[in-house]
Design an enzyme around this catalytic site. Structure first.
Site: not given
Length: 498
Positions: A168, A211, A278, A295
């Site tokens: 973010g 998302h 993502e 990760r």
């Protein structure tokens, strides 16, 4: 077996360090914790087989200090490092330092991590692999004037993003030329402060997006699979609050289609170990790749709940050079899982961190309930680190079973001494919008969740006040001899509370 991992140093703290320790113990692998001055009494220090002090509380002097951590690795004789998430987990320099010292880094190679961390290079690799990306600048923008030109070509609103941003940070939504000029220096400064460098790109902002991310796994032999999707649309300041799997808008055909893109994405950057691709899903159903998190994810437990896999074990197996023990066709989703990130923060103060001692805590449990946390009675929530205190997860055979288990678990979760995000989650999970799966990254704002939380708390306070008043009156009646037995008491309660 001589080169198999025997001792793992966890270069992290809190619940993720405890999570890794738990799997290592189950595998018979020795564990090494590192800790700052602030974490001397932390659970991960007590649970590990060994622990090494690495510096002062400030992350740059401890958990971000590569030299101190490498000294601990060499002193302990650890032959592998698990970086967890955050801190050095996506730092390609640290991964390279481990490689140079013949330490098994449980994650992707430093080269692959470096590529994933550079949004423009990663975007170019995705386009070459025919993985769709969000419309925007074809390369880094040189200055604010070029950013303005691109923004006007693709039309406002747009996102200004630092190539080196994450979590973010280094992202701003702008709606016109004036806002873009003001935001340009801010994004640059945030990126330099957080990551030591900055490079800016411009992307089209997609209205009412969801998302949705995919867990992926790739071994050192090139075998690649996806482990299904997680919906992460409920966020604040571009940081996730509630995740669930499966997504209410992903059917099997879509899952397979996007899953194939994920496999191609992993191959495009020569990724090994576990990672997450993502995506943004536009309101018209189109998926756009945004990044690879190189990760283990914060929200990995819900994938474990629906897949039956231990993802940390899978990471260690891949790091050991073992092939994936399954193929894509062998994997199945079972049930529904939800994760609520229990943060120490004040929702009504723009989610400002809330820190200090936690004199008492009650951790929820029961069928289908899992809580990964560092909390214990008498611990402290530190101002030096992330506000995440616990990851509360529930599983159910149906979505509603999982949702109701989560509501019960949230009601059971008691944390004394700090403000938490628990009340907000209860308001969200009880909302009709959440129940029908009408999610988006602006969910909180779109449905006025903060205002609705305030109303819920007001009503709860009034109800509690009424209950306390009724109890006092009944006690008074008992002392006067008007309430003599349980039947009288029940009758009094019904009269008082309707």
């Amino acid at each position: 077996m001589s080169d198999m991992i025997k001792k793992v140093l966890i270069s992290n703290r809190g619940e993720i360090a405890l999570r890794v320790i738990r799997t290592c113990k189950a595998l018979g692998i020795k564990t090494v914790a590192v800790y700052s001055d602030e974490d001397y009494n932390s659970l991960h220090v007590k649970k590990a087989d060994e622990a090494y002090h690495i510096g002062k509380a400030a992350p740059k002097e401890s958990y971000l200090n590569q030299e101190k951590i490498m000294q601990a690795i060499l002193a302990s004789g650890a032959d592998a490092v698990h970086p967890g998430y955050g801190f050095l987990s996506e730092n390609s320099d640290f991964a390279k330092l481990c490689e140079d010292n013949k330490i098994n880094f449980i994650g992707p190679s430093s080269e692959s991590m470096d590529l994933c961390g550079d949004k423009m290079r990663c975007k170019a690799a995705m386009l070459k692999a025919k993985v769709p990306t969000v419309p925007g600048s074809p390369d880094l923008v040189k200055d604010v004037e070029e950013a303005l030109d691109i923004a006007n070509q693709i039309k406002y609103p747009v996102l200004l993003k630092s190539v080196y941003g994450g979590g973010g940070r280094g992202i701003r939504l702008v709606n016109n030329d004036k806002e873009l000029r003001e935001a340009y220096d801010t994004v640059t400064g945030e990126s330099i402060a957080a990551f030591g460098k900055s490079a800016i790109l411009v992307e089209k902002f997609l209205e009412k997006t969801r998302h949705i991310e995919y867990q992926m796994a790739r071994d050192k032999h090139g075998n690649t699979v996806h482990l299904f999707e997680r919906e992460c649309s409920i966020q604040r300041r571009n940081q996730k609050l509630i995740e669930q799997t499966p997504s209410p808008v992903v059917d099997q055909k879509t899952r397979d289609m996007v899953g194939e893109l994920v496999v191609n994405a992993a191959k495009a950057v020569d990724y090994t170990n576990l990672g997450t691709a993502e995506f943004l899903r536009a309101d018209n159903g189109e998926f756009y790749f945004i990044e690879i998190n190189a990760r283990l994810q914060v929200e990995h437990p819900i994938t474990e709940l629906v897949s039956g896999l231990d993802l940390v074990k899978l990471q260690i197996d891949i790091a050991n050079g073992e092939p994936l023990p399954f193929k894509q066709k062998d994997l199945r989703m079972n049930g529904y899982a939800i994760e609520c990130r229990i943060n120490a923060e004040d929702t009504f103060l723009d989610f400002a961190p809330s820190t200090g001692p936690v004199p008492d805590v009650t951790i929820p449990s029961g069928p289908g309930v899992r809580c990964d946390t560092y909390l214990y009675p008498g611990c402290t929530v530190s101002p030096f680190y992330d506000s995440l205190m616990a990851k509360l997860c529930t599983w159910g055979q149906t979505f509603d079973e999982s949702r109701l288990r989560m509501l019960n678990a949230l009601n059971d979760f008691y944390i004394q001494g700090v403000e938490t995000s628990i009340p907000l989650y209860k308001t969200i999970l009880k909302s009709e919008e959440y129940k029908r799966g009408d999610l988006s990254t602006d969910f909180l704002k779109r449905y006025n969740m903060i205002e609705r939380l305030a109303q819920d708390l007001k009503e709860e306070k009034l109800a509690n006040k009424d209950t306390a008043l009724a109890a006092a009156i009944i006690h008074s009646e008992y002392l006067k001899g008007r309430v003599k037995n349980s039947a009288d008491t029940d009758r009094s309660w019904k009269n008082m509370l309707g």
